[in-house]
Design a protein around this motif. Structure first.
Motif, PDB file in Angstrom:
ATOM      1  N   GLU A 108      30.869  33.731  23.869  1.00 51.17           N
ATOM      2  CA  GLU A 108      30.188  34.925  23.783  1.00 51.17           C
ATOM      3  C   GLU A 108      30.937  36.468  23.005  1.00 51.17           C
ATOM      4  N   PRO A 109      30.191  37.421  22.793  1.00 47.25           N
ATOM      5  CA  PRO A 109      30.626  38.755  22.383  1.00 47.25           C
ATOM      6  C   PRO A 109      31.784  39.492  23.119  1.00 47.25           C
ATOM      7  N   GLY A 110      32.791  40.048  22.660  1.00 50.89           N
ATOM      8  CA  GLY A 110      34.072  40.247  22.567  1.00 50.89           C
ATOM      9  C   GLY A 110      33.461  41.526  23.654  1.00 50.89           C
ATOM     10  N   GLU A 111      34.495  41.874  24.593  1.00 53.62           N
ATOM     11  CA  GLU A 111      33.835  43.152  25.574  1.00 53.62           C
ATOM     12  C   GLU A 111      35.396  44.088  24.718  1.00 53.62           C
ATOM     13  N   ASP A 112      35.417  44.836  25.775  1.00 58.06           N
ATOM     14  CA  ASP A 112      36.613  46.347  25.462  1.00 58.06           C
ATOM     15  C   ASP A 112      37.597  45.909  25.948  1.00 58.06           C
ATOM     16  N   LEU A 113      38.390  46.121  24.313  1.00 57.74           N
ATOM     17  CA  LEU A 113      39.593  45.979  24.384  1.00 57.74           C
ATOM     18  C   LEU A 113      40.690  47.372  24.415  1.00 57.74           C
ATOM     19  N   ALA A 114      42.267  46.858  25.112  1.00 55.87           N
ATOM     20  CA  ALA A 114      42.362  48.348  25.501  1.00 55.87           C
ATOM     21  C   ALA A 114      44.504  47.413  25.566  1.00 55.87           C
ATOM     22  N   GLU A 115      45.275  48.847  25.264  1.00 52.85           N
ATOM     23  CA  GLU A 115      46.340  48.052  25.189  1.00 52.85           C
ATOM     24  C   GLU A 115      47.098  48.106  26.557  1.00 52.85           C
ATOM     25  N   TRP A 116      48.166  47.610  26.965  1.00 47.08           N
ATOM     26  CA  TRP A 116      48.557  47.662  28.337  1.00 47.08           C
ATOM     27  C   TRP A 116      49.982  48.169  27.797  1.00 47.08           C
ATOM     28  N   ASP A 117      50.792  48.572  29.599  1.00 46.93           N
ATOM     29  CA  ASP A 117      51.905  48.092  29.477  1.00 46.93           C
ATOM     30  C   ASP A 117      52.644  47.012  29.764  1.00 46.93           C
ATOM     31  N   PRO A 118      53.642  46.562  29.035  1.00 47.08           N
ATOM     32  CA  PRO A 118      54.622  45.461  28.617  1.00 47.08           C
ATOM     33  C   PRO A 118      55.669  44.756  30.450  1.00 47.08           C
ATOM     34  N   GLN A 119      55.492  46.531  30.556  1.00 45.91           N
ATOM     35  CA  GLN A 119      56.643  45.983  32.033  1.00 45.91           C
ATOM     36  C   GLN A 119      55.151  46.006  33.198  1.00 45.91           C
ATOM     37  N   ARG A 120      54.366  46.006  32.832  1.00 44.75           N
ATOM     38  CA  ARG A 120      53.517  46.024  33.973  1.00 44.75           C
ATOM     39  C   ARG A 120      52.051  44.603  33.679  1.00 44.75           C
ATOM     40  N   LEU A 121      51.560  44.288  35.289  1.00 47.84           N
ATOM     41  CA  LEU A 121      50.365  42.965  35.222  1.00 47.84           C
ATOM     42  C   LEU A 121      49.444  42.976  34.898  1.00 47.84           C
ATOM     43  N   LEU A 122      49.331  41.541  33.657  1.00 44.25           N
ATOM     44  CA  LEU A 122      48.151  41.522  33.566  1.00 44.25           C
ATOM     45  C   LEU A 122      47.722  39.949  34.254  1.00 44.25           C
ATOM     46  N   ALA A 123      46.358  40.394  34.396  1.00 42.94           N
ATOM     47  CA  ALA A 123      46.027  38.720  35.841  1.00 42.94           C
ATOM     48  C   ALA A 123      44.135  38.902  35.526  1.00 42.94           C
ATOM     49  N   SER A 124      43.456  37.456  36.081  1.00 47.49           N
ATOM     50  CA  SER A 124      42.107  37.514  36.392  1.00 47.49           C
ATOM     51  C   SER A 124      42.084  38.172  36.983  1.00 47.49           C
ATOM     52  N   ASP A 125      42.424  39.239  38.087  1.00 46.09           N
ATOM     53  CA  ASP A 125      42.242  39.742  39.274  1.00 46.09           C
ATOM     54  C   ASP A 125      42.692  40.955  38.906  1.00 46.09           C
ATOM     55  N   PRO A 126      41.540  42.402  39.296  1.00 50.79           N
ATOM     56  CA  PRO A 126      41.196  42.851  38.720  1.00 50.79           C
ATOM     57  C   PRO A 126      42.360  44.325  39.436  1.00 50.79           C
ATOM     58  N   ALA A 127      42.258  43.168  41.202  1.00 48.54           N
ATOM     59  CA  ALA A 127      43.277  44.349  41.782  1.00 48.54           C
ATOM     60  C   ALA A 127      44.579  44.074  41.115  1.00 48.54           C
ATOM     61  N   LEU A 128      45.149  43.115  40.363  1.00 48.58           N
ATOM     62  CA  LEU A 128      46.175  43.382  40.126  1.00 48.58           C
ATOM     63  C   LEU A 128      47.219  43.667  38.827  1.00 48.58           C
ATOM     64  N   VAL A 129      45.625  43.987  37.974  1.00 48.57           N
ATOM     65  CA  VAL A 129      45.938  45.087  36.720  1.00 48.57           C
ATOM     66  C   VAL A 129      46.320  45.689  36.420  1.00 48.57           C
ATOM     67  N   GLY A 130      48.138  46.390  36.235  1.00 47.44           N
ATOM     68  CA  GLY A 130      48.692  46.899  36.016  1.00 47.44           C
ATOM     69  C   GLY A 130      49.178  47.277  37.063  1.00 47.44           C
ATOM     70  N   ALA A 131      49.798  46.495  38.260  1.00 47.70           N
ATOM     71  CA  ALA A 131      50.720  46.409  39.283  1.00 47.70           C
ATOM     72  C   ALA A 131      52.071  45.249  38.408  1.00 47.70           C
ATOM     73  N   GLU A 132      53.011  45.883  39.430  1.00 47.33           N
ATOM     74  CA  GLU A 132      54.605  45.871  38.759  1.00 47.33           C
ATOM     75  C   GLU A 132      54.861  44.703  39.419  1.00 47.33           C
ATOM     76  N   PRO A 133      55.344  43.421  38.781  1.00 48.00           N
ATOM     77  CA  PRO A 133      55.923  42.285  39.086  1.00 48.00           C
ATOM     78  C   PRO A 133      56.404  42.218  40.321  1.00 48.00           C
ATOM     79  N   ASP A 134      56.215  41.784  41.848  1.00 50.87           N
ATOM     80  CA  ASP A 134      56.264  41.936  42.775  1.00 50.87           C
ATOM     81  C   ASP A 134      56.485  40.713  43.445  1.00 50.87           C
ATOM     82  N   PRO A 135      57.805  39.975  43.659  1.00 53.44           N
ATOM     83  CA  PRO A 135      58.095  39.175  44.491  1.00 53.44           C
ATOM     84  C   PRO A 135      58.346  37.953  45.843  1.00 53.44           C
ATOM     85  N   ALA A 136      57.202  39.441  45.661  1.00 56.64           N
ATOM     86  CA  ALA A 136      56.804  39.361  48.188  1.00 56.64           C
ATOM     87  C   ALA A 136      55.361  38.130  47.608  1.00 56.64           C
TER      88      ALA A 136
END
Length: 778
Positions: free
Chosen positions: A309-337
């Protein structure tokens, strides 16, 4: 005495049984490359030892060929059924029809576990039952061949059977196990040799032990040297999984009617996996924990092929923050909990890809270059391609995806996931909907429906992994696959994706690489042959979750959260039935049981509290068998101390000192003639009558022991008397004494030759029969 007869006499019989038991236990090392560690090996050794005690004890009471093995089989079967197959709440000391029926169920479970597992396979209780039973059967077969049938050389067939799975599957076992089994086999062959004089026996034993040890040592030392010889590189052996070479790129226009092209043997990725919280409890850091590395996902399917399918909006990200399929976790810090934090360091090989292979779990990604993030597809993409030698790092947050969590997922499907419900309209769309409904009949949640679909496709008795695909006769490639029941990962993954969509579960296709193989330097190696596709299903509140419908022969076990043995449906009573799929593709499979709190399958080994009586009774039985065997051996020690073969060797050894000898090539009757002639030659007169009768009697007993189908037992005192009569006559120069010729007691230690049992071993043979012809040699 033949080798078989030698092993059935005296101390050689229990020694041969012990050797076959030891060889069977060492042969189990052949499975070390196939099976994960555990207590199964110890249990198998104990079972073989118990069977050896039973067989040895029974053989000490009878001369029957088959009875000891039959008793060992019955006792072992009873013990194994009581230990492994006692139904929950049943009495482990009473084996009845219910126990046998439960054992049949466990065999079905073991077959399912073996089918859905990869090397090294975890040994669940049903599989352990099969392994222990197989070890006992191998021992019983080897012992029957060696001791019962008198064919010790054929025991190698039983041991080769143990090594066959490892050889066929290409997962070699322990070299030390092979050496130890071979050493025991050589000792068994040496033990089968007829007894000889004591001095020669010691020399022969020394030669055999030295030769066997030398052979083992040479094999172990020469193996690596021979393997390193450059000449081996001249041999062109088939290499499965190799083919095209050069840069690798994953296709995103997957057509279900195209056969899988040659897979590249080029290394596309190497990576290491490490826990960031080593001191914390949790699973070990492995590639299996992180899962496959996904490059991209696909949404649109037209009934035959996938389109990007056609591409969506692309953006840069913070390499210290999470990328995830769950939008609620995108940009969060890794958490061992939220899960286990794992560091993954990747080095690019022969991969030329614009989509970066990353974990399907939430992760940080640190990479140099013009890379951007597609949040809708959860992809890291670039206008350029990966370069050989490039490196990137991830911190993966592995969540605890438990079946109960996924089963409890509820809520409305968000708008961005609605597009993953489209099903192409074909002539068989309604057939696919009906099939999905029947497969998932009785499943009350989306998770249970997904689990039923996965189990349906992973049934190796119904579907076959095959890289060649027929073109099909309809306009629906999924239906054609369900008709042919053979294909590779794209067919399996696409079919589950489409069937899930007909049930209202959003589903997409993930494309990437399997975890690869672990090298000696703790580095995982991924080649082009590890390219793979799988379905991902959406669960509200959890996000996209990977499933694995492709058979285990290619992919190994399914993820832990979708393993049917971890996910018994709580809405019905747990069943111990293995998943069943009939030849009708519309038949739904049943769900297999989950492990209990002790890590085993419910109903597999019964309540652990029932093992106490079993262990106590087993210990008492073993102690009783050992005590009975010891008492019987003590009682039989004196009679077994002197057999005709031993008495003959003793006579020969003493006569040699007197200058009377004969060759090993002489038969007993030829040896009698040689003794007679040499005595006449040395003394000028023949043997005395009693001595000659004793010599013939001993030779007759020897021939009967060697060649008679069922040789009779001789009194050791009688044998010793015959030896003494011959030696006394040969050592004296006085005229021969004719006592005993007319009756009375002869000096040979037996009854008079004219009545009762004659010195020659016959029945009232008379004076002339004592020196008459021996029985015909068998």
């Amino acid at each position: 005495m033949s080798g078989g007869a030698a092993l059935r006499r005296g101390w050689r019989s229990p020694a041969a049984t012990a050797l076959t038991a030891v060889a069977t236990c060492t042969a189990l090392g052949a499975l070390s490359g196939l099976l994960a560690g555990g207590a199964w090996a110890l249990h198998a050794v104990l079972a073989v030892a118990g069977a050896a005690l039973v067989v040895g004890g029974t053989r000490s009471l009878t001369r029957s060929t088959w009875l000891p093995s039959a008793v060992g089989l019955v006792v072992s079967a009873y013990a194994l059924l009581a230990w492994y197959a006692t139904p929950p709440g049943g009495n482990p000391l009473v084996v009845g029809p219910g126990t046998v029926e439960h054992a049949g169920t466990l065999v079905q479970q073991a077959a399912q576990l073996i089918e859905t597992s990869v090397v090294p396979m975890a040994v669940w209780p049903p599989v352990e039952m099969i392994l222990v039973a197989a070890a006992v059967l191998v021992f019983l077969a080897a012992d029957l061949l060696a001791v019962g049938c008198g064919m010790p050389a054929l025991t190698g067939i039983a041991y080769v059977a143990v090594w066959t799975p490892a050889v066929v599957l290409g997962f070699p076992g322990s070299t030390w196990a092979l050496a130890a089994t071979g050493f025991c086999y050589l000792l068994l062959l040496a033990l089968a040799q007829p007894p000889v004089a004591r001095d020669r026996s010691r020399r022969r034993a020394g030669v055999v032990l030295a030769g066997a040890a030398g052979l083992v040592a040479v094999t172990l030392a020469a193996g690596p040297v021979v393997a390193a010889v450059p000449a081996w590189s001249w041999v062109d052996l088939p290499d499965v999984g190799t083919g095209a070479v050069g840069p690798v790129r994953l296709a995103d226009d997957l057509d279900l009617r195209d056969s899988l092209r040659d897979q590249s043997s080029q290394v596309v990725l190497t990576y290491t996996v490490d826990r960031l919280d080593d001191d914390a409890e949790g699973p070990a850091a492995t590639a299996g924990l992180v899962g496959p590395l996904r490059s991209f996902t696909l949404r649109d399917f037209d009934g035959r092929s996938w389109q990007r399918e056609p591409g969506e909006d692309l953006a840069e990200w913070d390499p210290q923050r999470l990328l995830a399929s769950d939008p609620a976790l995108v940009g969060a810090e890794p958490d061992p909990a939220r899960g286990t934090l794992t560091a993954v360091d990747v080095r690019v090989g022969a991969l030329r890809e614009q989509r970066l292979p990353i974990s399907t779990f939430p992760r940080t990604v640190a990479i140099d270059g013009p890379w951007t993030y597609d949040a809708v597809r959860d992809e890291v993409v670039s206008r350029n391609r990966t370069d050989p030698g490039g490196e990137y790092e991830m911190v993966v947050e592995v969540p605890e995806l438990a079946p109960d969590l996924l089963r409890a997922s509820a809520g409305d499907v968000p708008e961005e996931a609605q597009a993953y419900l489209d099903v192409p309209e074909t002539d068989h769309t309604d057939d696919l909907r009906a099939l999905a409904a029947e497969i998932t009949a009785g499943a009350t949640t989306a998770y249970d429906q997904a689990l039923a679909l996965q189990t349906y496709f992973r049934d190796g008795t119904q579907f076959r992994y095959d890289t060649s695909v027929d073109s099909g006769d309809s306009d629906d490639a999924v239906w054609d696959f369900l008709e042919s029941r053979r294909g590779y990962c794209v067919q399996f993954a696409t079919s589950m994706t489409v069937l899930a969509r007909t049930l209202g579960i959003p589903a997409r296709l993930g494309v990437g690489f399997l975890p690869g193989e672990l090298g000696t330097d703790r580095t995982y190696r991924v080649t082009g042959a590890d390219a793979h596709a799988w379905p991902e299903l959406y669960f509200p509140g959890t996000g996209w979750v990977r499933f694995e419908p492709t058979p285990a022969v290619q992919t190994g076990p399914p993820p832990s959260w979708s393993n049917p043995f971890n996910a018994a449906t709580p809405t019905t009573a747990p069943t111990t039935s293995a998943p069943q799929v009939t030849s009708n593709p519309s038949t739904a499979p049943t769900t297999a049981p989950a492990p209990d709190s002790q890590g085993g399958l419910p109903g597999v080994v019964g309540d652990p509290r029932n093992r106490g009586p079993l262990i106590a009774v087993g210990a008492l039985l073993v102690a009783a068998a050992a005590a009975a065997w010891f008492v019987l051996r003590r009682r039989r020690r004196a009679p077994d101390r002197l057999a005709p073969e031993v008495a003959w060797d003793r006579l020969r050894d003493r006569l040699r000192r007197a200058g009377v000898t004969w060759s090993d090539a002489h038969t007993p009757r030829q040896a009698v003639a040689a003794v007679r002639s040499q005595v006449v030659e040395r003394r000028g007169r023949p043997l005395g009558r009693d001595a000659d009768a004793a010599l013939v009697a001993l030779a007759t007993a020897l021939e009967r022991e060697r060649y008679a189908p069922d040789p009779e037992a001789y009194d050791p005192a009688e044998l010793q008397g015959w030896v003494a009569a011959v030696l006394t006559d040969v050592s004296t120069r006085a005229p021969g004494d004719a006592r005993g010729a007319a009756g009375g007691r002869g000096t040979a230690g037996g009854r008079g030759a004219a009545g009762g049992r004659g010195a020659a071993g016959g029945r009232g043979a008379g004076p002339d029969a004592a020196a008459g012809p021996l029985p015909t040699e068998a």
